[in-house]
Every structure is written in structure tokens, then in C-alpha cells.
Write a protein that holds these residues in place. Structure first.
Motif, PDB file in Angstrom:
ATOM      1  N   ALA A   1       0.031  -9.502  13.766  1.00 24.26           N
ATOM      2  CA  ALA A   1      -0.328 -10.857  14.180  1.00 24.26           C
ATOM      3  C   ALA A   1      -1.686 -10.901  14.876  1.00 24.26           C
ATOM      4  O   ALA A   1      -2.018 -10.014  15.667  1.00 24.26           O
ATOM      5  CB  ALA A   1       0.743 -11.413  15.110  1.00 24.26           C
TER       6      ALA A   1
ATOM      7  N   ARG B   1       3.387 -18.856  20.104  1.00 22.78           N
ATOM      8  CA  ARG B   1       3.976 -19.757  19.111  1.00 22.78           C
ATOM      9  C   ARG B   1       3.824 -19.189  17.702  1.00 22.78           C
ATOM     10  O   ARG B   1       4.726 -19.324  16.861  1.00 22.78           O
ATOM     11  CB  ARG B   1       3.318 -21.127  19.213  1.00 22.78           C
ATOM     12  N   PHE B   2       2.708 -18.527  17.443  1.00 21.40           N
ATOM     13  CA  PHE B   2       2.506 -17.946  16.112  1.00 21.40           C
ATOM     14  C   PHE B   2       3.480 -16.797  15.860  1.00 21.40           C
ATOM     15  O   PHE B   2       3.936 -16.601  14.734  1.00 21.40           O
ATOM     16  CB  PHE B   2       1.067 -17.458  15.943  1.00 21.40           C
TER      17      PHE B   2
ATOM     18  N   HIS C   1       6.546 -18.309  14.607  1.00 17.47           N
ATOM     19  CA  HIS C   1       6.362 -18.681  13.201  1.00 17.47           C
ATOM     20  C   HIS C   1       6.692 -17.495  12.294  1.00 17.47           C
ATOM     21  O   HIS C   1       7.404 -17.646  11.286  1.00 17.47           O
ATOM     22  CB  HIS C   1       4.920 -19.141  12.984  1.00 17.47           C
TER      23      HIS C   1
ATOM     24  N   THR D   1      -0.768 -18.337  20.974  1.00 16.13           N
ATOM     25  CA  THR D   1      -0.576 -16.952  20.534  1.00 16.13           C
ATOM     26  C   THR D   1       0.908 -16.641  20.348  1.00 16.13           C
ATOM     27  O   THR D   1       1.316 -16.073  19.323  1.00 16.13           O
ATOM     28  CB  THR D   1      -1.205 -15.982  21.546  1.00 16.13           C
TER      29      THR D   1
ATOM     30  N   THR E   1      -4.828 -15.908  19.522  1.00 18.26           N
ATOM     31  CA  THR E   1      -5.592 -17.149  19.627  1.00 18.26           C
ATOM     32  C   THR E   1      -6.343 -17.146  20.945  1.00 18.26           C
ATOM     33  O   THR E   1      -5.741 -17.003  22.017  1.00 18.26           O
ATOM     34  CB  THR E   1      -4.669 -18.376  19.572  1.00 18.26           C
TER      35      THR E   1
ATOM     36  N   ASN F   1      -5.482 -19.609   9.509  1.00 18.94           N
ATOM     37  CA  ASN F   1      -4.453 -20.113  10.404  1.00 18.94           C
ATOM     38  C   ASN F   1      -4.860 -21.432  11.052  1.00 18.94           C
ATOM     39  O   ASN F   1      -4.010 -22.279  11.353  1.00 18.94           O
ATOM     40  CB  ASN F   1      -4.108 -19.062  11.465  1.00 18.94           C
TER      41      ASN F   1
ATOM     42  N   HIS G   1      -1.918 -23.607  12.648  1.00 19.59           N
ATOM     43  CA  HIS G   1      -1.319 -22.718  13.647  1.00 19.59           C
ATOM     44  C   HIS G   1      -2.146 -22.633  14.922  1.00 19.59           C
ATOM     45  O   HIS G   1      -1.662 -22.128  15.939  1.00 19.59           O
ATOM     46  CB  HIS G   1      -1.128 -21.323  13.062  1.00 19.59           C
ATOM     47  N   GLN G   2      -3.394 -23.083  14.880  1.00 23.37           N
ATOM     48  CA  GLN G   2      -4.208 -23.170  16.082  1.00 23.37           C
ATOM     49  C   GLN G   2      -5.192 -24.315  15.906  1.00 23.37           C
ATOM     50  O   GLN G   2      -5.409 -24.787  14.784  1.00 23.37           O
ATOM     51  CB  GLN G   2      -4.925 -21.859  16.385  1.00 23.37           C
TER      52      GLN G   2
END
Length: 365
Positions: free
Chosen positions: A26, A51-52, A55, A49, A29, A308, A313-314
Motif C-alpha cells: 500500500a 482508509r485506503f 479498501h 492513509t 497519503t 488512486n 481514494h485521496q
């Protein structure tokens, strides 16, 4: 060039894969309000960061934390790395997700280091990862690559480190394409295979990131019984994961951070024995992966963050160490088209709005 994204996506599944182990390495962010410039301490947006990571877990993947995809050795300093591992491991426990985390020597200053300092640095990080509750991944050390006089230095350092491990670890061989400072690591395939054979009870597997499928298969067939090969080959992963009559590779890949949804659908098809669907989905991601990891390969992290951002995602393109400048606008424009072909941009309206804004700022609209 006008973009009309399809919005084709794949639903999250959550259940673990049955026939393969798969970890997604991963990215992080950055905090866009902080001074994330070259040489500055890394400042992360912790909410985005973490939260991803959720995912990735939602699609059934494990998280490979604090690896090169997270900019280890390329902007992410060790204090931020240690906090990242601690927080991610806690989130993994709450989500019931798998997590492994990188162990290196990057708390040492750049340049020469003694073998004793390298051993101590590795041991400190091993303790930090185990204390956090993640499975360790012993990464290659730039310091050891620069210092080791011969293969015996690798045998001694890794032997002592494996003896300190509480349980089985993963070894990680990151090739020269990903980090030129690691050229000549181990001193050859036979050395790492000897280390694994001598400590097989402490080695879950080895992740190979050499971008050489034939070499990976040859090494895979020489591993001791019970020791897994984890492919890190972002050019040939579909065939290596699928395997052959003599075996297959598990996965620990940076590309999974952007193709999580289609790759999860492919792996579930593999679980069901539907090889045609597996091939169809995975093959559609290969052009994206090969462009994403094109030379200079070590800048692939810029492309991952860019994709992303397009996928939602960000909310920005800032990276720690100013690494958002690592790829050209023309490279990223091609990446957008390949991402849509691979089905990783489920929100067509969001991706289109962000693409148009970005194209205008870089003068390609």
C-alpha cells in the motif's frame, strides 16, 4: 485528447482468497498542508492513509505495510514508518485483516555503516514490527549492500536476525530496477537459497521483485518444502500466480494497490477453477502494470498515487518528499487511458472531472 471514462468497476467481496495468498503493498497519503518537500520529515494524512488499507481489506487482500510502495527509502523516514506500522496493525486487528510489515535499516544515516550497526538496526525494526503485531518482512538493506564484503556477511546478518524472530518471516529481494543501490545483493541466487534452507522453520516465504519470470520459477522450484514464493513481479504476475503443474507463486505486489478490485475478481475466479475468467480479467490489467512500472521503475509510486487520486481514494496529488514530480505528464496521460481499460475507475464523473482539471494545469487539455 478527450477522456470519456467508462466507470466500469468490480464490487468488493471481503472474503479471503482460498487458493492463493495475496498482499497488496500500500502507498501512503501525504498531508497536503505540510512541508512534504525533498529532505523534509514525512507528514502523512493518517485518515486517508488508513482508509485506503480498509479498501484493500474490503476486497479480500492482506496489506503489505511500509514497503517500497509506501516510499521507504524515498521520502518516508523511520519515525513516520514506525507510526505507520503501529497504526496499520491496530486497524488490521479491528478489521480482521492480514498485515505484514517491512523491516529494514533505514533509521541509519545514509552512507557507510558497520556490520554491527546494521545488525542492531535490523533488530530494532524487527522488534518494532513484532511489538505492533504484524508479521515481519525482512527487506533488503542499502547499508548491507554497500558494506558486505562477501556472501558470508549476508549469511551472518540474516542468520542472527532470523534467530531473533518470534515466528516465520518473509524475506524480500528487491531488484536493481526498483532500487539501483541494491545491485549485487546476496551475491547470487544460491546464497539466499542457502540462507532459507538453513533457517526454513523461520521463513514463511520470499518475495522476489526481480522482474524476471523465468528466474522466479527456477527459484520457486528450489525452495524447501513449506517455504512459499511470493511474486513481486509487476510485469508477469498473472502467469506466476496462476502457476503450472509444478507449483505457483503467492502474491505481494505494488500493482495490487491500484488493481485491487479486478484482481480480487480474478482471484475468486481462480478459486472457482474458472481459468478463462481469471485470464481475461488479469490480462486486461497487464498493459497498465507494465506502463506503471516502466523504467525508471522506482518512480512507479507516483503513478500509483495519481491513479488512486483519479479513483477517489485521496483528494490531492501531493506526495512525501515531493515525489509527485517523478513521472511526466505524458506518462500519466497514457496511464489514465490504461486505467480505464483495466476497470479501476468506477466513478466515471469523478475521474473525468479530475482528469480534465489536471490536463488543464499541465497544458495537455
Amino acid at each position: 485528447m478527450t477522456f470519456a471514462f467508462s466507470g466500469r468497476g468490480f464490487p468488493a467481496g471481503q472474503e479471503k482468497f482460498k487458493s492463493r495468498i495475496a498482499y497488496a503493498a500500500a502507498p501512503v497519503t501525504a498531508d497536503q498542508r505540510a512541508e512534504n518537500i525533498p529532505g523534509a520529515p514525512a507528514a502523512l494524512d493518517w485518515d486517508a492513509t488508513l482508509r485506503f488499507r480498509h479498501h484493500l481489506w474490503s476486497h479480500g487482500f492482506g496489506v503489505a505495510e511500509a514497503m517500497d510502495t509506501a516510499q521507504r527509502g524515498a521520502g518516508l523516514d523511520y519515525p513516520a514508518t514506525r507510526e505507520l506500522i503501529r497504526r496499520s496493525a491496530a486497524e488490521a486487528r479491528s478489521a480482521g485483516g492480514r498485515i505484514v510489515a517491512g523491516v529494514g535499516t533505514d533509521q541509519l544515516p545514509p552512507g557507510a555503516a558497520s556490520i554491527d550497526d546494521i545488525r542492531k538496526a535490523y533488530a530494532e525494526q524487527l522488534h518494532d514490527v513484532q511489538e505492533a503485531g504484524a508479521q515481519p518482512v525482512i527487506m533488503c538493506s542499502r547499508h548491507l549492500a554497500a558494506t558486505a564484503a562477501d556472501a558470508d556477511d549476508y549469511r551472518r546478518v540474516y542468520g542472527e536476525l532470523l534467530a531473533l524472530a518470534d515466528g516465520p518471516v518473509l524475506l524480500h529481494w528487491l531488484g536493481e530496477a526498483f532500487d539501483p543501490a541494491l545491485a549485487g545483493y546476496w551475491g547470487g541466487d544460491d546464497v539466499v537459497l542457502e540462507i532459507i534452507a538453513a533457517h526454513a522453520a523461520k521463513v514463511d516465504g520470499i518475495k522476489l521483485s526481480l522482474l524476471d519470470a523465468d528466474r522466479e520459477i527456477a527459484m520457486r522450484r528450489r525452495l524447501p518444502s513449506g517455504v512459499r514464493m511470493y511474486t513481486g513481479d509487476d510485469f508477469h504476475y498473472p502467469a506466476l500466480i496462476k502457476g503450472d503443474d509444478l507449483g505457483h507463486s503467492e502474491a505481494l505486489l505494488g500493482v495490487l494497490a491500484v488493481i485491487a478490485a479486478p484482481a480480487a475478481a480474478a482471484l475468486r475466479a481462480l478459486d472457482a477453477g474458472d481459468l478463462g475468467t481469471y485470464d481475461q480479467i488479469m490480462d486486461a490489467t497487464l498493459p497498465l502494470a507494465r506502463h506503471l512500472f516502466a523504467a525508471p521503475t522506482y518512480h512507479y509510486k507516483t503513478g500509483i498515487v495519481f491513479l488512486n487520486w483519479l479513483a477517489g481514494h485521496q483528494d490531492h496529488l501531493v506526495m512525501v518528499g515531493g515525489a509527485q514530480a517523478g513521472r511526466s505528464p505524458s506518462h500519466l496521460r497514457t496511464l489514465m487511458r490504461l486505467a480505464d481499460d483495466a476497470g479501476i475507475l468506477p466513478d466515471a464523473d469523478l475521474a473525468t472531472a479530475r482528469a480534465r482539471a489536471w490536463l488543464t494545469t499541465v497544458g495537455l487539455d
